[in-house]
Write an enzyme that holds these catalytic residues in place. Sequence first.
Site, PDB file in Angstrom:
ATOM      1  N   ASP A 306       0.862  -1.167   0.000  1.00 33.79           N
ATOM      2  CA  ASP A 306       0.000   0.000   0.000  1.00 33.79           C
ATOM      3  C   ASP A 306       0.917   1.241   0.000  1.00 33.79           C
ATOM      4  O   ASP A 306       2.146   1.143   0.047  1.00 33.79           O
ATOM      5  CB  ASP A 306      -0.975  -0.024   1.186  1.00 33.79           C
ATOM      6  CG  ASP A 306      -2.189   0.884   0.957  1.00 33.79           C
ATOM      7  OD1 ASP A 306      -2.131   1.744   0.047  1.00 33.79           O
ATOM      8  OD2 ASP A 306      -3.181   0.758   1.687  1.00 33.79           O
ATOM      9  N   GLU A 516     -10.061   6.754   4.953  1.00 27.69           N
ATOM     10  CA  GLU A 516      -8.771   6.612   5.629  1.00 27.69           C
ATOM     11  C   GLU A 516      -8.677   7.497   6.871  1.00 27.69           C
ATOM     12  O   GLU A 516      -9.696   7.872   7.461  1.00 27.69           O
ATOM     13  CB  GLU A 516      -7.618   6.856   4.655  1.00 27.69           C
ATOM     14  CG  GLU A 516      -7.673   5.862   3.480  1.00 27.69           C
ATOM     15  CD  GLU A 516      -6.464   5.903   2.597  1.00 27.69           C
ATOM     16  OE1 GLU A 516      -5.348   5.847   3.109  1.00 27.69           O
ATOM     17  OE2 GLU A 516      -6.635   5.977   1.363  1.00 27.69           O
TER      18      GLU A 516
HETATM   19  C1  BGC Z   1      -5.185   3.111   0.351  1.00 28.19           C
HETATM   20  C2  BGC Z   1      -5.466   2.023  -0.656  1.00 28.19           C
HETATM   21  C3  BGC Z   1      -5.397   2.574  -2.062  1.00 28.19           C
HETATM   22  C4  BGC Z   1      -4.048   3.217  -2.269  1.00 28.19           C
HETATM   23  C5  BGC Z   1      -3.846   3.776  -3.667  1.00 28.19           C
HETATM   24  C6  BGC Z   1      -3.927   3.904   0.004  1.00 28.19           C
HETATM   25  O1  BGC Z   1      -3.785   5.022   0.810  1.00 28.19           O
HETATM   26  O2  BGC Z   1      -5.050   2.539   1.641  1.00 28.19           O
HETATM   27  O3  BGC Z   1      -6.715   1.441  -0.403  1.00 28.19           O
HETATM   28  O4  BGC Z   1      -5.635   1.557  -2.982  1.00 28.19           O
HETATM   29  O5  BGC Z   1      -3.913   4.285  -1.339  1.00 28.19           O
HETATM   30  O6  BGC Z   1      -4.587   4.897  -3.874  1.00 28.19           O
END
Ligand code: BGC
Length: 758
Positions: A306, A516
């Site tokens: 991630d 998030e």
């Molecule tokens: C998130 C992921 C996402 C990735 C790419 C991260 O901050 O946790 O779910 O796919 O960013 O955008």
Amino acid sequence: MRTNTLLVMLLGVLFFSSCSFKEKESKASDPIDEKVAELLSKMTLEEKIGQMTQITVTALEKEGSPGEFDKEKLKEAIHKYKIGSILNVPNPGAPTPKRWNEVLNEILQETNATDKKIPIIYGIDAIHGSSYTDGAVLFPQQIGMAATWDPELVEKCTAVSAYETRASSIPWVFSPDLDLPRHPAWSRLWESFGEDTYLSSQMGVAMVNGFQGEDIGKSDRVAACIKHYIGYGSTTTGKDRTPSIIPERVLRQYDLPIYQKSIEAGAKSVMISSGEVNGTPVHASKKLITDILKDELNFKGIVVTDWQDIIYLHTRHKVASTMREAVKKSVLAGIDMSMVPDNYTFFEELFSLVSDGEVPMSRIDDAVSRILRVKFELDLFRTPVTNPEDYPDFGSSSSVALSYIAASESITLLKNTDNILPLSKEKKVLVTGPTANSMKYLNGGWSYTWQGEKSDEYAKDKLTILEAFEAKVGKQNVLYSPGVSIFEEIDIANAVSQARNVDYILLCLGEHNYTETPGDINSLILTKPQIKLAKALSELNKPIVLILNEGRPRIISGFEKNMNAVVQCYLPGNEGARALVDIVYGDVNPSGKLPYNYPRYDNSLQKYNRKYTESLGDEEQNDDADYQRSYSPQYEFGYGLSYTTFEYKNLSVDKVFIDRGDEVNVSIDVQNTGEITGKEVVQLYVRDLFASITPEYKSLKRFKKIELKPGEVKTISFTIQEEDLKFVNENNEWIAESGEFEIMIGELVKKIVLEKEL
Ligand code: BGC
């Protein structure tokens, strides 16, 4: 030698064949493994490590000119660092398919100018439709999809997302989310399928199939990425990216099966959790990534990190004292691609680690083979970019209609005192509350932008809840006063005085758009101004329909008893308001069911499959003695009302005493005993009466959504296997213990006995 001989023969065949024959032959006799091995054998170490490097597109933009590539930065990324992947959205927000095509073509020009011409694999968070493409169809977010309890519908909607993402020239989506949230406050609960392992597994497979179809090389399919492996949604605090404590026994019983099912369905990639499980960041866990995911579950696709998570091993988690150590740990743990995302530390450190013999070439070759394999499978070497003109159904009315259907199947009627709903279209209503007139609350995060704050701009032709009411019953019948915003009072007195002039109050409460860490909260209770508005309106003694538009279940118990009806919309997407209003006026009969327990109290967050000890105190239930109540959700998992009624009869099992390996056929008659056609979700639960690990109160094992006309009876059959009676014991093994089990559908129960006389 063997490979080379085969290749020479194959080339000969290809040379003398017609074009269409050429393609068939190459598929039949040149399996992808050979192509991968052939290419890999010619690659330099830089080229290999470049393939493992993923950079965010905004890091390649010209300073001061958002959305424009800085040619030098793009050249550096592709020619010097030989990167294999790019992600994310060029500024300023969601491009049209045509613009996406131009962006991808610019990248292609550079990769075409390299020696090996290995195409970039571009990845995007298309999580509820192609949500970063202007004009794409946006569906309900995953939590709403789970509430449909209809995997076939979910698969169809996801196929539209795949089509529209490929129409945008993007072949890879970071979806579905297979997290199993354990705390309802988690800011990404709405990105999951809710609290149950079986429901999440079924829905995960539906989405993987919808994205990938039979062949991801087809021009309407994309590679899926199941995320965030593993334990990410289980933080103790409910705050994003904080520690999870999950005993391996529990992880294997509840979290792992969701991934296993999607892997069996062929998911092409896995994204690793940014969190830690039992003190080990997952990005540093060889046990979780290599031993369990790759070896035990036999996952053959790409393991991608991630965002910035290798760097975080050093800067945040503090398990690596240098960046070099962080890179070494994670690559040896088994990661194949690093979402770096905006510098070349990963590339440089890994190059040096391999050159110094600290990371073996075999590990690099494994990672690169996995990446190349997916690139071949996606047919990117032949079709690296698509032409938007080949996608006439992009944003089509039939896809919009599908989104509307998904929203109407997900919206869940939680309370309907005296059948106040559906409303009569002749009556006057007040639409009030902070979520009444905004597309961004209907869509939530990952909509056009990361936090979804631009939905009102991009989806301005779509209807907000207020606009949908006006369109349905005419502006003359709809008053509007927001009363409050999510966090502040605006004019409650005005809302109250307007309410005096209407027959019904439609109170639209919920949450702002978030995802998030920005979505973290300190209390699950709905925000104070919203509660104040609800209480002020309830003093009028006018009927109130509470419309919830929220990503996670915010506690409403302080005023719920004054609400005559409660409708949960979740985050229903661009067509959600139309679906909601059709339900409110009875043009659609609601059929959604909750995919989680809706808590009544913030210190009573049990799941439906609680242990018996968590249910103690039920007999003490008394609204004035909150402290005595233990298991007391406001509304339970699997619950949802209809405008008709259903009766369950004749639950039967074809055998009571079963041996290991036997199947039990279960059947039940379901009748629509009301006046109108309706849909019901028949849910089968199993209860293990006694076991060596404290058994769950009940556990969902099968479900089926059916439609019944008034008076109609349908017999529904399910087959239960020994597998369904198993749990993970203290040695981390799946076992079914001899003894009695109950099969439960509705209020009906039948006993079966495994390998033992009653
Ligand atoms: C998130 C992921 C996402 C990735 C790419 C991260 O901050 O946790 O779910 O796919 O960013 O955008």
